[in-house]
Scaffold this motif. Structure first.
Motif, PDB file in Angstrom:
ATOM      1  N   ARG A   1      34.618 103.511  81.661  1.00  0.00           N
ATOM      2  CA  ARG A   1      36.052 103.490  81.929  1.00  0.00           C
ATOM      3  C   ARG A   1      36.861 103.790  80.670  1.00  0.00           C
ATOM      4  N   ASP A   2      36.417 104.858  79.997  1.00  0.00           N
ATOM      5  CA  ASP A   2      37.137 105.420  78.849  1.00  0.00           C
ATOM      6  C   ASP A   2      37.073 104.546  77.595  1.00  0.00           C
ATOM      7  N   ARG A   3      36.062 103.679  77.505  1.00  0.00           N
ATOM      8  CA  ARG A   3      35.884 102.865  76.310  1.00  0.00           C
ATOM      9  C   ARG A   3      34.402 102.826  75.940  1.00  0.00           C
ATOM     10  N   ASP A   4      34.120 103.012  74.641  1.00  0.00           N
ATOM     11  CA  ASP A   4      32.741 102.950  74.162  1.00  0.00           C
ATOM     12  C   ASP A   4      32.199 101.535  74.296  1.00  0.00           C
ATOM     13  N   PHE A   5      30.879 101.412  74.401  1.00  0.00           N
ATOM     14  CA  PHE A   5      30.297 100.072  74.580  1.00  0.00           C
ATOM     15  C   PHE A   5      30.572  99.185  73.370  1.00  0.00           C
ATOM     16  N   CYS A   6      30.753  99.776  72.175  1.00  0.00           N
ATOM     17  CA  CYS A   6      31.101  98.958  71.007  1.00  0.00           C
ATOM     18  C   CYS A   6      32.438  98.252  71.239  1.00  0.00           C
TER      19      CYS A   6
ATOM     20  N   LEU B   1      31.778  95.396  73.820  1.00  0.00           N
ATOM     21  CA  LEU B   1      31.142  94.222  73.224  1.00  0.00           C
ATOM     22  C   LEU B   1      32.138  93.443  72.378  1.00  0.00           C
ATOM     23  N   GLY B   2      33.098  94.175  71.796  1.00  0.00           N
ATOM     24  CA  GLY B   2      34.114  93.503  70.990  1.00  0.00           C
ATOM     25  C   GLY B   2      35.067  92.674  71.821  1.00  0.00           C
ATOM     26  N   VAL B   3      35.683  93.287  72.829  1.00  0.00           N
ATOM     27  CA  VAL B   3      36.694  92.549  73.604  1.00  0.00           C
ATOM     28  C   VAL B   3      36.066  91.469  74.472  1.00  0.00           C
ATOM     29  N   LEU B   4      34.796  91.642  74.820  1.00  0.00           N
ATOM     30  CA  LEU B   4      34.110  90.620  75.616  1.00  0.00           C
ATOM     31  C   LEU B   4      33.498  89.518  74.750  1.00  0.00           C
TER      32      LEU B   4
ATOM     33  N   THR C   1      35.979  93.009  85.462  1.00  0.00           N
ATOM     34  CA  THR C   1      36.721  91.747  85.521  1.00  0.00           C
ATOM     35  C   THR C   1      37.746  91.668  84.393  1.00  0.00           C
ATOM     36  N   TYR C   2      37.344  92.088  83.196  1.00  0.00           N
ATOM     37  CA  TYR C   2      38.250  92.052  82.046  1.00  0.00           C
ATOM     38  C   TYR C   2      39.460  92.953  82.287  1.00  0.00           C
ATOM     39  N   ILE C   3      39.208  94.145  82.841  1.00  0.00           N
ATOM     40  CA  ILE C   3      40.301  95.088  83.120  1.00  0.00           C
ATOM     41  C   ILE C   3      41.284  94.484  84.119  1.00  0.00           C
ATOM     42  N   THR C   4      40.749  93.878  85.177  1.00  0.00           N
ATOM     43  CA  THR C   4      41.605  93.259  86.190  1.00  0.00           C
ATOM     44  C   THR C   4      42.400  92.095  85.620  1.00  0.00           C
ATOM     45  N   ASP C   5      41.707  91.224  84.888  1.00  0.00           N
ATOM     46  CA  ASP C   5      42.361  90.027  84.350  1.00  0.00           C
ATOM     47  C   ASP C   5      43.447  90.361  83.332  1.00  0.00           C
ATOM     48  N   ASN C   6      43.248  91.478  82.609  1.00  0.00           N
ATOM     49  CA  ASN C   6      44.196  91.827  81.552  1.00  0.00           C
ATOM     50  C   ASN C   6      45.130  92.976  81.944  1.00  0.00           C
TER      51      ASN C   6
ATOM     52  N   LEU D   1      44.771  96.125  82.585  1.00  0.00           N
ATOM     53  CA  LEU D   1      44.631  97.348  81.797  1.00  0.00           C
ATOM     54  C   LEU D   1      44.622  98.567  82.705  1.00  0.00           C
ATOM     55  N   ASP D   2      45.235  99.639  82.232  1.00  0.00           N
ATOM     56  CA  ASP D   2      45.281 100.884  82.988  1.00  0.00           C
ATOM     57  C   ASP D   2      44.170 101.805  82.493  1.00  0.00           C
ATOM     58  N   LEU D   3      42.939 101.519  82.919  1.00  0.00           N
ATOM     59  CA  LEU D   3      41.793 102.335  82.551  1.00  0.00           C
ATOM     60  C   LEU D   3      41.211 102.971  83.802  1.00  0.00           C
ATOM     61  N   PRO D   4      40.772 104.217  83.720  1.00  0.00           N
ATOM     62  CA  PRO D   4      40.352 104.956  84.921  1.00  0.00           C
ATOM     63  C   PRO D   4      39.124 104.348  85.584  1.00  0.00           C
ATOM     64  N   GLU D   5      39.102 104.429  86.894  1.00  0.00           N
ATOM     65  CA  GLU D   5      37.921 104.000  87.641  1.00  0.00           C
ATOM     66  C   GLU D   5      36.741 104.914  87.306  1.00  0.00           C
TER      67      GLU D   5
END
Length: 418
Positions: free
Chosen positions: A207-212, A215-218, A296-301, A303-307
């Protein structure tokens, strides 16, 4: 001839040693850094030719310097990583001496601190930081066959497909190194068997974000210790080909033959554990769990990130997965090479102090050892999951520099007679 004296000696001028030097300099602590080869030598000559960093340029760096002339979402070539550390050392005037090998470290019995025997003389230091890293001695398991007709090397000695003889290849170990090497060999036209053990395989991006980033935001980079039972689980992630999620089922569909963990070699035959399907399932579960947490993080926060529904698509099982292979005849399959991507062990035989246990494993808490004044830096999980990454070692070095400065302040204390 008098011994040279210094407050703090740092051993190793890779990413750990350079980070340590920067933080010691910030406290004006007199120090020198000894490097037996060149700065960041492992990045130049200690890995295969096509290696790139496993994290994007915006993430796999120190805070004080960006990579020049590369897109920040790209994965930097190993030579450029080495050049980066050379530039960083110059930026902070790191007092590095190249071509100096440490032979022995022992307690100074006549005063405090340590005596360090090196290839260029003896140094007395009040404190020592071992920044030699974890990738010291390549491990080739005892099960390796004693067969002069087989070309066997460790992944640390692999450079490119041209160094291997004609014929098929067995790659043992499916962590980041093993799977990248296996993929490169397959793309060069070789038939490849990949011995696949327990592993995690995060999405390269989602969803337009690298796994690094994920791992950071989670909060996963800050995990203080491995989860119980995961000590032998490798991580399969790669920045090769511009960065792509490693999917073992996809590799099998492209022609790679997956097998379970290598069990034994007898009479020209290789046997494998019956664990391939479980290893693949556990890897898939790890992958899907991170997607779930990210959603879950996208929904809770909000965020406008692509499906990205295609991220959950599953490749069909190739024949080697439908009917796992338990035994291979080396001659029949024309396997002429084995690459052991089976990790490294440590060699601290040069340490004559109370800093390692009977199995040569470092004794420490966040790098601080029971041997007063001696520290470790650059080890996996030194303080958290991110410790062995470039940015993680920088933060660990800051903590150790803080501890060293605290001890210096204690030693400078003078009792007041008032």
């Amino acid at each position: 001839m008098m011994n040279e004296k210094i407050d703090t000696l740092v051993i190793g001028a890779g990413q750990a040693g350079i980070a340590m030097s920067e933080h010691l300099s910030s406290y004006n602590i007199p120090h020198i850094v000894l490097e037996r080869d060149r700065i960041a030598e492992k990045w130049r000559t200690g890995r295969w030719d096509s290696l790139v960093a496993n994290g994007p340029a915006w993430h796999d760096r120190f805070p004080g310097l960006e990579f020049n002339d590369v897109p920040q979402d790209s994965f930097v070539k190993k030579e450029s990583v080495a050049d980066y550390f050379v530039e960083y050392a110059k930026k902070y005037n790191a007092p590095i001496r190249e071509g100096v090998k440490v032979i022995k470290v022992e307690r100074n019995t006549s005063t405090s601190g340590f005596i360090i025997e090196t290839s260029s003389g003896v140094i007395e230091a009040k404190r020592v930081v071992s920044a030699t890293g974890a990738f010291q001695t390549p491990i080739i398991p005892a099960i390796a066959p004693k067969d002069k007709n087989l070309h066997q090397i460790h992944s640390a000695d692999y450079k490119n497909p041209k160094q291997l003889p004609d014929g098929a290849v067995l790659v043992v170990g499916a962590g980041s190194s093993g799977v990248q090497i296996a993929d490169e060999l397959m793309n060069s036209g070789k038939k490849v068997f990949l011995s696949t053990g327990p592993h995690d395989r995060p999405p390269r991006s989602y969803r337009d974000r690298d796994f690094c980033w994920w791992l950071g935001v989670l909060g996963k980079w800050n995990m203080a210790a491995m989860e119980p039972g995961t000590e032998h689980v490798t991580i399969a992630v790669s920045g090769a080909k511009g960065g792509k999620t490693i999917d073992f089922r996809e590799l099998a569909n492209e022609g790679m033959t997956l097998v379970g963990r290598t069990k034994s070699f007898n009479n020209g035959k290789i046997t494998f554990e019956n664990d391939l399907l479980q290893n693949l399932k556990n890897g898939d579960d790890n992958y899907l769990s991170l997607l779930d947490e990210a959603d879950t993080y996208i929904t809770d926060n909000h965020l406008d990130l692509p499906e990205e529904p295609n991220a959950r698509n599953v490749f069909p099982d190739a024949e080697c997965i439908k009917n796992p292979i338990q035994e291979i005849d080396l001659v029949q399959e024309n396997i002429t090479s084995i690459i052991w991507a089976t990790g490294f062990s440590s060699d601290y035989s040069w340490l004559k102090i109370n800093a390692v246990d009977e199995n040569d494993r470092p004794l420490h808490h966040r790098g601080v050892t029971p041997e007063a004044g001696f520290y470790f830096l650059g080890l996996p999980w030194l303080s958290r999951r991110g410790s062995s990454f470039i940015w993680g070692v920088w933060h660990d070095a800051k903590y150790l520099a803080d501890q060293i400065e605290i001890q210096r302040q204690y030693m400078n204390y003078h009792h007041s007679s008032e």
